[in-house]
Write a protein that holds these residues in place. Structure first.
Motif, PDB file in Angstrom:
ATOM      1  N   THR A  88      16.358  35.574  39.348  1.00  0.00           N
ATOM      2  CA  THR A  88      16.383  35.183  37.934  1.00  0.00           C
ATOM      3  C   THR A  88      16.868  36.298  37.028  1.00  0.00           C
ATOM      4  O   THR A  88      17.213  36.038  35.879  1.00  0.00           O
ATOM      5  CB  THR A  88      14.980  34.722  37.481  1.00  0.00           C
ATOM      6  N   GLU A  89      16.932  37.517  37.531  1.00  0.00           N
ATOM      7  CA  GLU A  89      17.437  38.626  36.717  1.00  0.00           C
ATOM      8  C   GLU A  89      18.956  38.720  36.775  1.00  0.00           C
ATOM      9  O   GLU A  89      19.620  38.847  35.754  1.00  0.00           O
ATOM     10  CB  GLU A  89      16.812  39.939  37.191  1.00  0.00           C
ATOM     11  N   THR A  90      19.518  38.634  37.970  1.00  0.00           N
ATOM     12  CA  THR A  90      20.965  38.785  38.128  1.00  0.00           C
ATOM     13  C   THR A  90      21.701  37.452  38.192  1.00  0.00           C
ATOM     14  O   THR A  90      22.924  37.442  38.198  1.00  0.00           O
ATOM     15  CB  THR A  90      21.288  39.557  39.420  1.00  0.00           C
ATOM     16  N   GLU A  91      20.957  36.353  38.309  1.00  0.00           N
ATOM     17  CA  GLU A  91      21.495  35.003  38.460  1.00  0.00           C
ATOM     18  C   GLU A  91      22.216  34.808  39.792  1.00  0.00           C
ATOM     19  O   GLU A  91      22.917  33.828  39.992  1.00  0.00           O
ATOM     20  CB  GLU A  91      22.426  34.651  37.298  1.00  0.00           C
ATOM     21  N   GLU A  92      22.018  35.711  40.743  1.00  0.00           N
ATOM     22  CA  GLU A  92      22.619  35.606  42.068  1.00  0.00           C
ATOM     23  C   GLU A  92      21.845  34.600  42.914  1.00  0.00           C
ATOM     24  O   GLU A  92      20.619  34.571  42.887  1.00  0.00           O
ATOM     25  CB  GLU A  92      22.600  36.975  42.746  1.00  0.00           C
ATOM     26  N   VAL A  93      22.578  33.788  43.669  1.00  0.00           N
ATOM     27  CA  VAL A  93      21.973  32.818  44.564  1.00  0.00           C
ATOM     28  C   VAL A  93      22.369  33.176  45.991  1.00  0.00           C
ATOM     29  O   VAL A  93      23.539  33.390  46.283  1.00  0.00           O
ATOM     30  CB  VAL A  93      22.448  31.378  44.242  1.00  0.00           C
ATOM     31  N   THR A  94      21.367  33.247  46.883  1.00  0.00           N
ATOM     32  CA  THR A  94      21.608  33.454  48.303  1.00  0.00           C
ATOM     33  C   THR A  94      20.938  32.317  49.055  1.00  0.00           C
ATOM     34  O   THR A  94      20.050  31.653  48.525  1.00  0.00           O
ATOM     35  CB  THR A  94      21.058  34.808  48.794  1.00  0.00           C
ATOM     36  N   PHE A  95      21.376  32.102  50.275  1.00  0.00           N
ATOM     37  CA  PHE A  95      20.830  31.018  51.077  1.00  0.00           C
ATOM     38  C   PHE A  95      19.999  31.570  52.220  1.00  0.00           C
ATOM     39  O   PHE A  95      20.256  32.664  52.715  1.00  0.00           O
ATOM     40  CB  PHE A  95      21.951  30.141  51.629  1.00  0.00           C
ATOM     41  N   LYS A  96      18.991  30.795  52.639  1.00  0.00           N
ATOM     42  CA  LYS A  96      18.141  31.203  53.746  1.00  0.00           C
ATOM     43  C   LYS A  96      17.625  29.975  54.472  1.00  0.00           C
ATOM     44  O   LYS A  96      17.692  28.861  53.955  1.00  0.00           O
ATOM     45  CB  LYS A  96      16.979  32.064  53.254  1.00  0.00           C
ATOM     46  N   ILE A  97      17.134  30.224  55.692  1.00  0.00           N
ATOM     47  CA  ILE A  97      16.451  29.194  56.457  1.00  0.00           C
ATOM     48  C   ILE A  97      15.051  29.709  56.747  1.00  0.00           C
ATOM     49  O   ILE A  97      14.789  30.905  56.623  1.00  0.00           O
ATOM     50  CB  ILE A  97      17.211  28.843  57.762  1.00  0.00           C
ATOM     51  N   SER A  98      14.170  28.827  57.149  1.00  0.00           N
ATOM     52  CA  SER A  98      12.790  29.233  57.413  1.00  0.00           C
ATOM     53  C   SER A  98      12.721  30.071  58.687  1.00  0.00           C
ATOM     54  O   SER A  98      13.600  29.995  59.560  1.00  0.00           O
ATOM     55  CB  SER A  98      11.889  28.007  57.556  1.00  0.00           C
ATOM     56  N   ASP A  99      11.678  30.864  58.814  1.00  0.00           N
ATOM     57  CA  ASP A  99      11.467  31.678  60.012  1.00  0.00           C
ATOM     58  C   ASP A  99      11.330  30.792  61.248  1.00  0.00           C
ATOM     59  O   ASP A  99      11.826  31.132  62.322  1.00  0.00           O
ATOM     60  CB  ASP A  99      10.215  32.552  59.860  1.00  0.00           C
ATOM     61  N   GLU A 100      10.665  29.644  61.092  1.00  0.00           N
ATOM     62  CA  GLU A 100      10.491  28.721  62.215  1.00  0.00           C
ATOM     63  C   GLU A 100      11.836  28.184  62.703  1.00  0.00           C
ATOM     64  O   GLU A 100      12.081  28.092  63.901  1.00  0.00           O
ATOM     65  CB  GLU A 100       9.579  27.545  61.821  1.00  0.00           C
ATOM     66  N   ASP A 101      12.707  27.824  61.765  1.00  0.00           N
ATOM     67  CA  ASP A 101      14.021  27.318  62.144  1.00  0.00           C
ATOM     68  C   ASP A 101      14.862  28.409  62.800  1.00  0.00           C
ATOM     69  O   ASP A 101      15.610  28.147  63.746  1.00  0.00           O
ATOM     70  CB  ASP A 101      14.757  26.740  60.929  1.00  0.00           C
ATOM     71  N   LEU A 102      14.741  29.636  62.325  1.00  0.00           N
ATOM     72  CA  LEU A 102      15.467  30.752  62.929  1.00  0.00           C
ATOM     73  C   LEU A 102      15.030  30.945  64.377  1.00  0.00           C
ATOM     74  O   LEU A 102      15.867  31.126  65.262  1.00  0.00           O
ATOM     75  CB  LEU A 102      15.242  32.031  62.126  1.00  0.00           C
ATOM     76  N   GLU A 103      13.739  30.861  64.645  1.00  0.00           N
ATOM     77  CA  GLU A 103      13.238  30.996  66.013  1.00  0.00           C
ATOM     78  C   GLU A 103      13.750  29.853  66.889  1.00  0.00           C
ATOM     79  O   GLU A 103      14.107  30.068  68.046  1.00  0.00           O
ATOM     80  CB  GLU A 103      11.708  31.027  66.026  1.00  0.00           C
ATOM     81  N   ARG A 104      13.798  28.647  66.339  1.00  0.00           N
ATOM     82  CA  ARG A 104      14.307  27.489  67.078  1.00  0.00           C
ATOM     83  C   ARG A 104      15.777  27.698  67.456  1.00  0.00           C
ATOM     84  O   ARG A 104      16.190  27.372  68.574  1.00  0.00           O
ATOM     85  CB  ARG A 104      14.149  26.229  66.227  1.00  0.00           C
ATOM     86  N   ILE A 105      16.566  28.265  66.564  1.00  0.00           N
ATOM     87  CA  ILE A 105      17.983  28.544  66.855  1.00  0.00           C
ATOM     88  C   ILE A 105      18.096  29.586  67.954  1.00  0.00           C
ATOM     89  O   ILE A 105      18.918  29.462  68.864  1.00  0.00           O
ATOM     90  CB  ILE A 105      18.713  29.009  65.580  1.00  0.00           C
ATOM     91  N   LYS A 106      17.265  30.608  67.909  1.00  0.00           N
ATOM     92  CA  LYS A 106      17.295  31.655  68.936  1.00  0.00           C
ATOM     93  C   LYS A 106      16.973  31.075  70.307  1.00  0.00           C
ATOM     94  O   LYS A 106      17.609  31.433  71.307  1.00  0.00           O
ATOM     95  CB  LYS A 106      16.323  32.772  68.595  1.00  0.00           C
ATOM     96  N   VAL A 107      16.013  30.159  70.381  1.00  0.00           N
ATOM     97  CA  VAL A 107      15.641  29.527  71.643  1.00  0.00           C
ATOM     98  C   VAL A 107      16.789  28.666  72.156  1.00  0.00           C
ATOM     99  O   VAL A 107      17.110  28.684  73.342  1.00  0.00           O
ATOM    100  CB  VAL A 107      14.337  28.693  71.480  1.00  0.00           C
ATOM    101  N   GLN A 108      17.427  27.905  71.260  1.00  0.00           N
ATOM    102  CA  GLN A 108      18.558  27.060  71.657  1.00  0.00           C
ATOM    103  C   GLN A 108      19.695  27.912  72.223  1.00  0.00           C
ATOM    104  O   GLN A 108      20.340  27.543  73.192  1.00  0.00           O
ATOM    105  CB  GLN A 108      19.083  26.253  70.477  1.00  0.00           C
ATOM    106  N   LYS A 109      19.940  29.071  71.606  1.00  0.00           N
ATOM    107  CA  LYS A 109      21.018  29.955  72.045  1.00  0.00           C
ATOM    108  C   LYS A 109      20.735  30.489  73.443  1.00  0.00           C
ATOM    109  O   LYS A 109      21.636  30.590  74.263  1.00  0.00           O
ATOM    110  CB  LYS A 109      21.177  31.111  71.042  1.00  0.00           C
ATOM    111  N   LYS A 110      19.475  30.820  73.739  1.00  0.00           N
ATOM    112  CA  LYS A 110      19.106  31.329  75.062  1.00  0.00           C
ATOM    113  C   LYS A 110      19.255  30.264  76.129  1.00  0.00           C
ATOM    114  O   LYS A 110      19.580  30.552  77.274  1.00  0.00           O
ATOM    115  CB  LYS A 110      17.652  31.827  75.052  1.00  0.00           C
ATOM    116  N   ASP A 111      19.025  28.998  75.770  1.00  0.00           N
ATOM    117  CA  ASP A 111      19.094  27.889  76.721  1.00  0.00           C
ATOM    118  C   ASP A 111      20.524  27.548  77.139  1.00  0.00           C
ATOM    119  O   ASP A 111      20.729  26.861  78.120  1.00  0.00           O
ATOM    120  CB  ASP A 111      18.412  26.640  76.158  1.00  0.00           C
ATOM    121  N   LYS A 112      21.503  27.994  76.385  1.00  0.00           N
ATOM    122  CA  LYS A 112      22.909  27.657  76.692  1.00  0.00           C
ATOM    123  C   LYS A 112      23.460  28.515  77.789  1.00  0.00           C
ATOM    124  O   LYS A 112      23.131  29.526  78.143  1.00  0.00           O
ATOM    125  CB  LYS A 112      23.773  27.797  75.441  1.00  0.00           C
TER     126      LYS A 112
END
Length: 63
Positions: free
Chosen positions: A39-63
């Motif tokens: 709210t100070e710089t008006e910059e917007v960044t994107f993120k995903i939840s920690d749970e979703d990040l862990e799910r992606i890491k597991v999917q990557k290992k399974d490939k």
């Protein structure tokens, strides 16, 4: 003091913005993307939840 506020993203009406994580036969699977607004710089960044990040890491290992 810098204040960041997590906000929901929207596409096509009220549908959330998603990252495609897996192609399905009829429906692709995805994870919701959140926006962080500084709210100070008006910059917007994107993120995903920690749970979703862990799910992606597991999917990557399974490939």
């Amino acid at each position: 003091m810098r204040a960041k506020k997590e906000m929901k993203t929207m596409t096509y009406g009220a549908m959330p913005l998603k990252l495609e994580t897996k192609k399905g036969l009829f429906i692709n699977q995805g994870i919701e993307v959140k926006a962080l607004l500084d709210t100070e710089t008006e910059e917007v960044t994107f993120k995903i939840s920690d749970e979703d990040l862990e799910r992606i890491k597991v999917q990557k290992k399974d490939k």
